[in-house]
Design an enzyme around this catalytic site. Structure first.
Site, short mmCIF file in Angstrom:
data_model
loop_
_atom_site.label_atom_id
_atom_site.label_comp_id
_atom_site.label_asym_id
_atom_site.label_seq_id
_atom_site.Cartn_x
_atom_site.Cartn_y
_atom_site.Cartn_z
N ASN A 193 93.41 60.48 30.00
CA ASN A 193 93.10 60.40 31.00
C ASN A 193 91.82 59.12 32.16
OD1 ASN A 193 96.45 61.11 32.61
ND2 ASN A 193 95.53 62.96 32.59
N HIS B 278 106.04 48.93 29.24
CA HIS B 278 104.91 48.04 28.56
C HIS B 278 105.35 46.97 27.93
CE1 HIS B 278 102.89 52.05 25.58
NE2 HIS B 278 102.71 52.05 26.95
#
Length: 315
Positions: free
Chosen positions: A91, A190
Site C-alpha cells: 500500500n 490494468h
C-alpha cells in the site's frame, strides 16, 4: 411466526450472508440521495489535474476490500491502537486519499453522519471506471457499509503482489470467494494506470520468453530508474477498454501477473482472456459483476462499525 420459525429463519440468514443482503442500491435514496452526483463532481474536478486519479481510486477500493472486506480500514492513519495498513508494502504507493477526503467533506456538509467512508470508496471506483471510458451504464453500487474501527496491517499480505505466482494469485482471490473469471475480469483494471519499473524489470534479464522482444526493448528504454512509471496499456493508456486483453494475446502484458493469465499452458484463464479480447461488452459485463462481488466482501452493516466523520481516524 412462532419462536421456532423465527430462530430457524435467523439461522438461515446468518449462514447465507444476511449482512450482504443489507447492502442496497437504494440505501441512501431518502437520507442522502446525491451521494453519486457529489462524488462524481469532485472526481471530475480531480481528473483535470491528475489523469491517473481513476486508476488510483479503483486500486484503492481493491486493496481495501482484500483486507478484512470493504470497511475503509485502509484509510485509517496511525493512531493509538491503529497500526495503519497504508505503511505496508502493498500500500505504500496507493494514492487517492485526498480525493476521498474531499468527497467525505462535501457529503458531511449536505448530510452529516450519514454516508460511510467505505461506501465512498466503493462509489468512487465505479465513477472512476465510467469517467475513464468504461461502460456507459456501469454496475449498480450497493450501499450500506459501515466503517471499521480497526486496521489490519498484517492482513495486507492478502493483497495480490506483482511477484506472486498464478497459484498464489488464485488462492488470494479464492480466499475471498472470487473465481477465475473474477480474477481475469478484475485484472482488466490494468487497462488504465501505471506501474513502477521495479515491479517488472526482472523480466528483462534474462529475457522473459512470454514478453514480446520489441516491447521488452521499449520498456528497457523507458525504465531509466526502478521508480519510473510506465503505462499498463501502451495502446490506450488512459481509456478503460478491452485492449488489455489484446495486449496479453500479443505478449505485451506489463507484469508477469498480467501475462501469465494468457501464457500459462492449460490454464482456464486463457479462454476467458480470449473472450474479453474479442468482446468489450463481455469484459464490461463481467467486470461489473466482479466489482459487485468485491464490494460484498465482509461488509460491516447494521450496528457493526461506525460512520466515521473523518475517514482518516476513528470517531
Amino acid at each position: 411466526m412462532n419462536s421456532f420459525q423465527f430462530i430457524a429463519l435467523a439461522l438461515l440468514v446468518s449462514i447465507f450472508g444476511g449482512s450482504n443482503a443489507q447492502l442496497s442500491a437504494t440505501f441512501y435514496d431518502t437520507t442522502c440521495p446525491n451521494v453519486s452526483s457529489v462524488a462524481r463532481g469532485i472526481i471530475q474536478q480531480a481528473q483535470q489535474s491528475d489523469a491517473r486519479i481513476g486508476a488510483k481510486l479503483l486500486r484503492l477500493h481493491f486493496h481495501d476490500c482484500m483486507v478484512n472486506g470493504c470497511d475503509a480500514s485502509l484509510l485509517l492513519d496511525d493512531a493509538d491502537g491503529i497500526d495503519s495498513e497504508k505503511d505496508e508494502a502493498p500500500n505504500t504507493t496507493v494514492d487517492g486519499y485526498a480525493v476521498l477526503d474531499d468527497i467525505k467533506t462535501a457529503l458531511e456538509n449536505v448530510c452529516p453522519g450519514v454516508v460511510s467512508c467505505a461506501d465512498i470508496v466503493a462509489v468512487a471506483a465505479q465513477i472512476s471506471v465510467s469517467l475513464d471510458g468504461g461502460p456507459s451504464n456501469p454496475w449498480e453500487v450497493q450501499f450500506g457499509r459501515r466503517d471499521s474501527t480497526t486496521a489490519n496491517s498484517a492482513g495486507t499480505s492478502a493483497i495480490p503482489s506483482p511477484f506472486d505466482t498464478l497459484d498464489q494469485i488464485r488462492k488470494k482471490f479464492s480466499d475471498v470467494g472470487l473465481g477465475s473469471t473474477d480474477m481475469v475480469a478484475l485484472s482488466g483494471a490494468h487497462s488504465i494506470g501505471k506501474a513502477r519499473c521495479l515491479t517488472f524489470n526482472g523480466r528483462f534479464d534474462p529475457p522473459d520468453s512470454t514478453l514480446d522482444p520489441t516491447y521488452r526493448e521499449e520498456l528497457i528504454q523507458a525504465c531509466s530508474t526502478a521508480q519510473t512509471l510506465v503505462d499498463f496499456d501502451p495502446t490506450t493508456p488512459n481509456k478503460f477498454d478491452n485492449n488489455y486483453y489484446i495486449n496479453l494475446q500479443n505478449n505485451k502484458g506489463l507484469l508477469t501477473t498480467d501475462q501469465f493469465l494468457f501464457s500459462t499452458n492449460g490454464s482456464d484463464t486463457i479462454p476467458i482472456v480470449n473472450q474479453f479480447a474479442s468482446s468489450q461488452s463481455d469484459f464490461f459485463d463481467n467486470f461489473g459483476q466482479s466489482m459487485v462481488k468485491i464490494g460484498n466482501i465482509s461488509p460491516l452493516t447494521g450496528n457493526n462499525g461506525q460512520i466515521r466523520s473523518d475517514c482518516k481516524r476513528v470517531n
